[in-house]
Design an enzyme around this catalytic site. Structure first.
Site, short mmCIF file in Angstrom:
data_model
loop_
_atom_site.label_atom_id
_atom_site.label_comp_id
_atom_site.label_asym_id
_atom_site.label_seq_id
_atom_site.Cartn_x
_atom_site.Cartn_y
_atom_site.Cartn_z
N ASP A 182 -39.34 23.86 -42.35
CA ASP A 182 -40.42 24.84 -42.44
C ASP A 182 -41.65 24.22 -43.11
OD1 ASP A 182 -41.67 27.30 -42.29
OD2 ASP A 182 -40.13 28.40 -43.38
N ASP A 203 -42.93 34.25 -36.46
CA ASP A 203 -42.17 35.15 -37.33
C ASP A 203 -42.08 36.54 -36.73
OD1 ASP A 203 -41.40 33.42 -39.27
OD2 ASP A 203 -43.06 33.85 -40.63
C1 DGJ Z 1 -41.31 31.19 -42.79
C2 DGJ Z 1 -40.40 31.14 -41.62
O1 DGJ Z 1 -41.12 31.31 -40.44
C3 DGJ Z 1 -39.33 32.20 -41.76
O2 DGJ Z 1 -38.51 32.23 -40.64
C4 DGJ Z 1 -38.54 31.91 -43.01
O3 DGJ Z 1 -37.84 30.71 -42.86
C5 DGJ Z 1 -39.46 31.86 -44.21
N1 DGJ Z 1 -40.56 30.96 -43.99
C6 DGJ Z 1 -38.71 31.45 -45.44
O4 DGJ Z 1 -39.52 31.27 -46.51
#
Ligand code: DGJ
Length: 730
Positions: free
Chosen positions: A478, A548
């Site tokens: 991430d 997301d």
């Molecule tokens: C952003 C990601 O897109 C989410 O899926 C998740 O992993 C969060 N970060 C966790 O902090």
């Protein structure tokens, strides 16, 4: 022979599928662009350069040299020599001046394609071979050589470009702009399509008519970004999904970029693409080489759909690597939306136990398992297990999950450092920073200085420690903030502007190390959702978390835009809970499954707490995914609906390469009162073959009828309903 040089005409021709890209050396040694478009007979096309028109070439009338420079279609235009259109290359010479003048020196043609040092790039495969042309230009005065590298893919309408700049002089020279591609078009009757958005609504296509002057999209965020993707297409005004000429450009890079179309005084178009030159410079010492990333250029005479399919084929065959390149990905369940930071081993095993019974194959433990992280305000950089929170060791958790017959995956955010972390307390200078200035916090975190090898080595050793101590088979990498106060405690003043690019090179280096040392680990990229959905990342990770926002209806838009140049096989897509956490919308469980099954597929919910009827539906949903995955992953995608133009429905198809079967998916976004069924024309079938829908084998129809007349799609009651129809060749 995809690449040829005709000694008589002096033309270089790159033949890629049914596309030609033609260039030649023009008077005074400038490299001129002749043609990018449909394949042509091999004849002398020099007349296209209009060298006999006023203004004449310098050899005929040097009085008009300035105008020659300002009108010649250049392959790699430099700043400062009379071409007032925007340039691809600019320097700051040791004497402080910016002029550069690159002219032909030599060329070579060879089969295959060289790797780009330290950077992702497409490559040749047996299935999809290519040939390369390198043309070296020189500026003796500046002591520089620029090697333009072009590759034509034999079976695809795709040509790639990159540039190597070498300092062959005796003094250091600063490069202040090194774009990777300049493509000249002899008219300006184009629309420009770009993919723009924001967090939770990435890559929405926007189409605008070109006008005089410059129009561009870019990123200065240190990543390719949610806001603008490094993609642009130029298309005829009348071009649509299935017809018209389209030129697509995609930058194989994950940092700051710029793509710009300029309509010039004579109504011509110059397209530039490369590393954004804002706050960029690169000091090149004698003997050193700077390599600019790759641009992929795709041509289609059959609309946007064919352009996308070429990108999909190229990326699936010639960019994505690793064990999962051609494999179905494990069906995962991720605990982020299930628990956020509130989990321990017991909770995760509860989820895994239930998930394993339903056919889910992997548990992914998301953010919150390390340091002392209970929310997003600490511990990034402390990549050791928070056993107090988990209640057990990581190995115990992973072994228990494995005993349930499931794989285990884990989340990292390796580029980041929390101010509240042991790492920051020990190494405050490891954060990207401008000494003496307060650092901007974003999600309460700073960014690590990935230009530094000591930083990367340390992060890697911490990750290694985790990976070597438990059976981890998947990583979600991430990146949740953009760069500010860009400065490095280690770089000298005259190299600080190299940091943006050195940062990206550092990320690539670490991802390369990770994928080389752990080839069995499936790497999924993510950046606050889809802020780094770019071809550079695809080289390291065969899948990228799209957004997301996993609401099925929003995903129709996001996946539509993403499919402009990225294949479905790479789109991270999950079934999540309702009401959806981002938009609060309720959609049927089946529709959520149908939308996710055209991506990598998985679940993002607490399977122990969802309604029983949804839980009961999972095994069949998984079977459906498995049944169609090979077709979706390897077939040709056809967009039928355009939810941005008609938000009442979406429809798309995947057709097997041999046309033996096809999957049609329809989503009724808004129900329509008192209407007949919709008549929808299928695409991509063999017109001469007969097909039947799997659930109605008695009705056989020709591909011709299905595509020319269409099928009746109805029988759906309510908003957000969906259906799949599987067509099989009789
Ligand atoms: C952003 C990601 O897109 C989410 O899926 C998740 O992993 C969060 N970060 C966790 O902090």
């Amino acid at each position: 022979m995809p690449v040829t040089y005709n000694e008589t005409s002096g033309q270089f021709r790159l033949r890629a599928g049914s596309t030609d890209y033609i260039l030649k050396t023009a008077p005074c040694g400038y490299l001129a662009h002749i043609w990018f478009g449909k394949a042509l007979p091999d004849e002398d096309l020099t007349y296209l350069l209009r060298l006999d028109e006023n203004p004449w070439t310098p050899e005929v009338n040097n009085r008009d040299r300035g105008t020659y420079m300002d009108t010649l279609p250049f392959e790699y235009p430099c700043f400062g020599i009379g071409d007032y259109r925007d340039h691809a290359f600019k320097i700051s010479a040791p004497d402080g001046t910016s002029t550069c003048d690159l002219r032909y020196k030599s060329h070579r043609i060879f089969s295959g394609k060289p790797a780009l040092e330290g950077m992702p790039a497409t490559f040749a495969t047996e299935q999809s071979p290519c040939e390369t042309l390198e043309i070296t230009l020189e500026d003796k005065h500046a002591g520089l050589e620029a090697t333009l590298v072009y590759t034509a893919f034999e079976k695809l309408d795709a040509v790639t470009r990159s540039v190597r700049i070498k300092n062959v002089g005796t003094e250091p020279c600063k490069l202040t702009r090194v774009f990777s591609a300049c493509v000249e078009f002899d008219h300006s009757d184009f629309d420009m399509i770009t993919l723009n958005g924001s967090w939770a609504r990435e890559r929405a296509p926007e189409r605008c008519r070109l006008h005089h002057g410059k129009q561009s999209v870019d990123s200065m965020r240190g990543e390719s970004s949610h806001q603008n993707n490094p993609f642009a297409a130029l298309c005829e005004h009348k071009a649509d999904e299935d017809s018209g000429e389209v030129f697509g450009f995609n930058f194989v890079y994950s940092g700051n970029f710029k793509v710009q179309a300029e309509v010039t005084q004579h109504k011509k178009t110059r397209l530039l693409m490369g590393i954004n030159d804002t706050d960029f410079s690169w000091k090149l010492d004698p003997g050193e080489t700077f390599t600019a990333p790759e641009v992929v250029m795709v041509h289609s005479s059959e609309g946007l759909g064919a352009m996308s399919r070429t990108f999909h084929d190229l990326y699936r065959q010639n960019l994505i690597r690793g064990e999962y390149k051609d494999k179905r990905r494990p069906i995962l369940i991720n605990n982020w939306e299930a628990t956020y930071f509130g989990f321990n081993t017991e909770k995760l095993i509860d989820i895994a136990r239930e998930a394993s019974k339903l056919g889910i194959e992997m548990l992914v433990m998301d953010d919150g398992w390390f340091g002392h992280r209970d929310n997003d305000s600490s511990s990034l950089g402390d990549w050791y297990v928070y056993e107090e929170k988990l209640g057990t060791s990581l190995k115990y958790l992973v072994d228990e999950v494995n005993k349930l017959g499931m794989k285990f995956g884990i989340w990292f955010e390796p580029e980041m450092i929390s101010p509240d972390s042991d790492l920051y307390r020990a190494h405050p200078d490891w954060a990207i920073q401008v000494k003496g200035r307060e650092l901007t916090r974003s999600r309460d975190q700073y960014v690590l200085d990935y230009s530094r090898k000591d930083v990367r080595d340390h992060v890697f050793s911490m990750m290694k420690n985790i990976l070597d101590n438990a059976n981890i088979e998947y990583i979600k990498w991430d990146m949740n903030r953009q760069l500010t106060e860009v400065g490095s405690a280690q770089l000298p003043a005259d190299r600080q502007q190299e940091l943006w690019h050195r940062y990206v090179l550092g990320v690539y280096e670490l991802m390369g190390r990770l994928t080389t040392e752990y080839p069995h680990i499936l790497l999924e990229n993510c950046s606050g959702g889809g802020a780094r959905f770019d071809p550079g990342m695809l080289y390291y990770s065969p899948q990228i978390w799209c957004s997301d926002d996993s609401d099925a209806i929003e995903r129709l838009k996001i996946q539509y835009g993403t499919s402009m140049c990225y294949p479905c096989s790479a789109m991270g897509a999950h079934v999540s809970d309702c009401p959806n956490h981002i938009v609060g919308r309720n959609t049927p469980f089946a529709t959520r499954g149908h939308v996710a099954l055209v991506g990598t597929f998985g679940y993002e919910l607490d399977v122990t707490r969802i309604p029983q009827e949804d839980r009961d539906a999972i095994p069949a949903q998984i079977e459906e995914f498995k049944k169609y995955n090979s077709l979706v992953r390897t077939g040709d995608q056809y967009r039928i609906g355009n939810i941005f133009e008609d938000n009442s429905f979406d429809a798309f198809m995947f057709v097997a390469k041999d046309k033996s079967e096809a999957l049609f998916e329809f989503v009724q976004v808004l129900a329509r009162p008192n209407q007949r069924s919709r008549r929808i024309k299928l695409k991509g079938l063999d017109p001469d073959a007969c097909y039947y829908a799997e659930d109605k084998p008695e009705l056989k129809l020709s591909g011709e009828a299905l595509m020319s007349c269409g099928i009746n799609v109805g029988g759906l009651w309510g908003d957000y309903q969906s259906k799949l129809i599987h067509f099989i060749r009789a």
